[in-house]
Design a protein around this motif. Sequence first.
Motif, PDB file in Angstrom:
ATOM      1  N   ASP A   1       0.863  -1.177   0.000  1.00 57.48           N
ATOM      2  CA  ASP A   1       0.000   0.000   0.000  1.00 57.48           C
ATOM      3  C   ASP A   1       0.896   1.222   0.000  1.00 57.48           C
ATOM      4  OD1 ASP A   1      -3.183   0.486   0.818  1.00 57.48           O
ATOM      5  OD2 ASP A   1      -1.871   2.172   1.289  1.00 57.48           O
ATOM      6  N   PHE A   2       0.418   2.316  -0.577  1.00 59.27           N
ATOM      7  CA  PHE A   2       1.288   3.491  -0.591  1.00 59.27           C
ATOM      8  C   PHE A   2       1.150   4.332   0.671  1.00 59.27           C
ATOM      9  CE2 PHE A   2      -2.265   5.938  -1.284  1.00 59.27           C
ATOM     10  CZ  PHE A   2      -2.164   7.066  -2.077  1.00 59.27           C
ATOM     11  N   SER A   3       0.287   3.933   1.594  1.00 60.77           N
ATOM     12  CA  SER A   3       0.176   4.611   2.883  1.00 60.77           C
ATOM     13  C   SER A   3       1.134   3.977   3.884  1.00 60.77           C
ATOM     14  CB  SER A   3      -1.258   4.530   3.415  1.00 60.77           C
ATOM     15  OG  SER A   3      -1.309   4.958   4.759  1.00 60.77           O
ATOM     16  N   GLU A   4       2.169   4.700   4.221  1.00 60.78           N
ATOM     17  CA  GLU A   4       3.119   4.202   5.216  1.00 60.78           C
ATOM     18  C   GLU A   4       2.430   4.006   6.557  1.00 60.78           C
ATOM     19  OE1 GLU A   4       7.549   5.319   7.030  1.00 60.78           O
ATOM     20  OE2 GLU A   4       6.656   6.533   5.430  1.00 60.78           O
ATOM     21  N   PHE A   5       1.476   4.890   6.870  1.00 57.16           N
ATOM     22  CA  PHE A   5       0.729   4.741   8.116  1.00 57.16           C
ATOM     23  C   PHE A   5       0.003   3.405   8.146  1.00 57.16           C
ATOM     24  CE2 PHE A   5      -3.360   4.803  10.237  1.00 57.16           C
ATOM     25  CZ  PHE A   5      -3.005   5.158  11.521  1.00 57.16           C
TER      26      PHE A   5
ATOM     27  N   VAL B   1       0.558   0.546   6.456  1.00 52.49           N
ATOM     28  CA  VAL B   1       1.467  -0.604   6.531  1.00 52.49           C
ATOM     29  C   VAL B   1       2.075  -0.709   7.930  1.00 52.49           C
ATOM     30  CG1 VAL B   1       3.615  -1.577   5.633  1.00 52.49           C
ATOM     31  CG2 VAL B   1       1.930  -0.608   4.057  1.00 52.49           C
ATOM     32  N   ASN B   2       2.451   0.429   8.493  1.00 50.92           N
ATOM     33  CA  ASN B   2       3.044   0.410   9.831  1.00 50.92           C
ATOM     34  C   ASN B   2       2.027   0.046  10.910  1.00 50.92           C
ATOM     35  OD1 ASN B   2       5.555   1.079   8.849  1.00 50.92           O
ATOM     36  ND2 ASN B   2       5.344   3.258   9.254  1.00 50.92           N
TER      37      ASN B   2
ATOM     38  N   VAL C   1       1.504 -10.121  10.388  1.00 47.66           N
ATOM     39  CA  VAL C   1       1.510  -9.991   8.934  1.00 47.66           C
ATOM     40  C   VAL C   1       2.468  -8.914   8.436  1.00 47.66           C
ATOM     41  CG1 VAL C   1      -0.340  -8.253   8.700  1.00 47.66           C
ATOM     42  CG2 VAL C   1      -0.080 -10.027   6.950  1.00 47.66           C
ATOM     43  N   ARG C   2       3.001  -8.121   9.327  1.00 46.98           N
ATOM     44  CA  ARG C   2       3.777  -6.946   8.908  1.00 46.98           C
ATOM     45  C   ARG C   2       4.950  -7.307   8.008  1.00 46.98           C
ATOM     46  NH1 ARG C   2       4.803  -3.938  13.961  1.00 46.98           N
ATOM     47  NH2 ARG C   2       2.534  -3.764  13.893  1.00 46.98           N
ATOM     48  N   ASP C   3       5.590  -8.429   8.245  1.00 50.41           N
ATOM     49  CA  ASP C   3       6.751  -8.813   7.428  1.00 50.41           C
ATOM     50  C   ASP C   3       6.369  -9.183   6.003  1.00 50.41           C
ATOM     51  OD1 ASP C   3       8.393  -8.383   9.583  1.00 50.41           O
ATOM     52  OD2 ASP C   3       8.614 -10.504  10.109  1.00 50.41           O
ATOM     53  N   HIS C   4       5.098  -9.317   5.726  1.00 53.16           N
ATOM     54  CA  HIS C   4       4.639  -9.701   4.384  1.00 53.16           C
ATOM     55  C   HIS C   4       4.031  -8.530   3.622  1.00 53.16           C
ATOM     56  CE1 HIS C   4       5.379 -13.797   5.644  1.00 53.16           C
ATOM     57  NE2 HIS C   4       4.679 -13.555   6.734  1.00 53.16           N
ATOM     58  N   LEU C   5       4.223  -7.320   4.160  1.00 60.13           N
ATOM     59  CA  LEU C   5       3.695  -6.100   3.557  1.00 60.13           C
ATOM     60  C   LEU C   5       4.823  -5.125   3.280  1.00 60.13           C
ATOM     61  CD1 LEU C   5       0.705  -5.415   6.016  1.00 60.13           C
ATOM     62  CD2 LEU C   5       0.706  -6.898   3.993  1.00 60.13           C
ATOM     63  N   TRP C   6       4.597  -4.252   2.329  1.00 57.34           N
ATOM     64  CA  TRP C   6       5.561  -3.190   2.078  1.00 57.34           C
ATOM     65  C   TRP C   6       4.858  -1.961   1.535  1.00 57.34           C
ATOM     66  CZ3 TRP C   6       5.161  -7.562  -0.936  1.00 57.34           C
ATOM     67  CH2 TRP C   6       4.892  -7.403  -2.293  1.00 57.34           C
ATOM     68  N   VAL C   7       5.557  -0.843   1.604  1.00 56.60           N
ATOM     69  CA  VAL C   7       5.041   0.409   1.072  1.00 56.60           C
ATOM     70  C   VAL C   7       5.421   0.492  -0.398  1.00 56.60           C
ATOM     71  CG1 VAL C   7       5.124   2.931   1.220  1.00 56.60           C
ATOM     72  CG2 VAL C   7       5.229   1.544   3.316  1.00 56.60           C
TER      73      VAL C   7
END
Length: 200
Positions: free
Chosen positions: A85-89, A91-92, A98-104
């Motif tokens: 997702d382009f929202s850093e908020f 993703v963070n 699941v966080r390790d499987h997501l990126w900005v």
Amino acid sequence: MTDDQPATSIGTGAADYGRNYYTHAHFGSGDDYGWDFPHWRTFFTMVAERIVGLTEPQTALDVGCATGMLVQALRYRGVDAKGFDFSEFAVNSAHQDVRDHLWVGSATDPIEGRYDLISCIEVLEHMAPTDAQKALDSICAATDKVLFSSCPTEFEEPTHINSHPTSQWAAWFAERGFYRNTGADATFLAGWAVVFERAD
């Protein structure tokens, strides 16, 4: 917009999708938007179960994944799912599981690798028209099957700057060799949700 920014950048930006956006009543329950809230956990678990039953993916990518709840629910169902997702908020704010499987990242960027299924749910109506077409190119280059949903209404929502009827999105998918699977009922997601598949 500065003079050196291309016209395609006109539209919503990552700053439009911060804390206020994800805690707004627009999301239905009045709760914060996250896995720890039963309303959303139950909803995305149901969606993941239906997706697995409908498309049987081994790998999946959620374009515009927000806080990654669909990715998390799919992973709990045994799918090797990822998202960006382009929202850093957003993703963070994802759950630690699941966080390790997501990126900005941006939907306009090329997608590395290939996936059995790419989902793009309520994303492209938020993008400038030219950028949305780039996103379609990227999505269609990385899969043969797309679960797609883009709200054709709610024009009062200020971030809906590129809303179209589903038939128009279907025409744009057809230009890329993707056609609606009329035997796949995706209305568990939204009344306008569609499964598109690559076909002759």
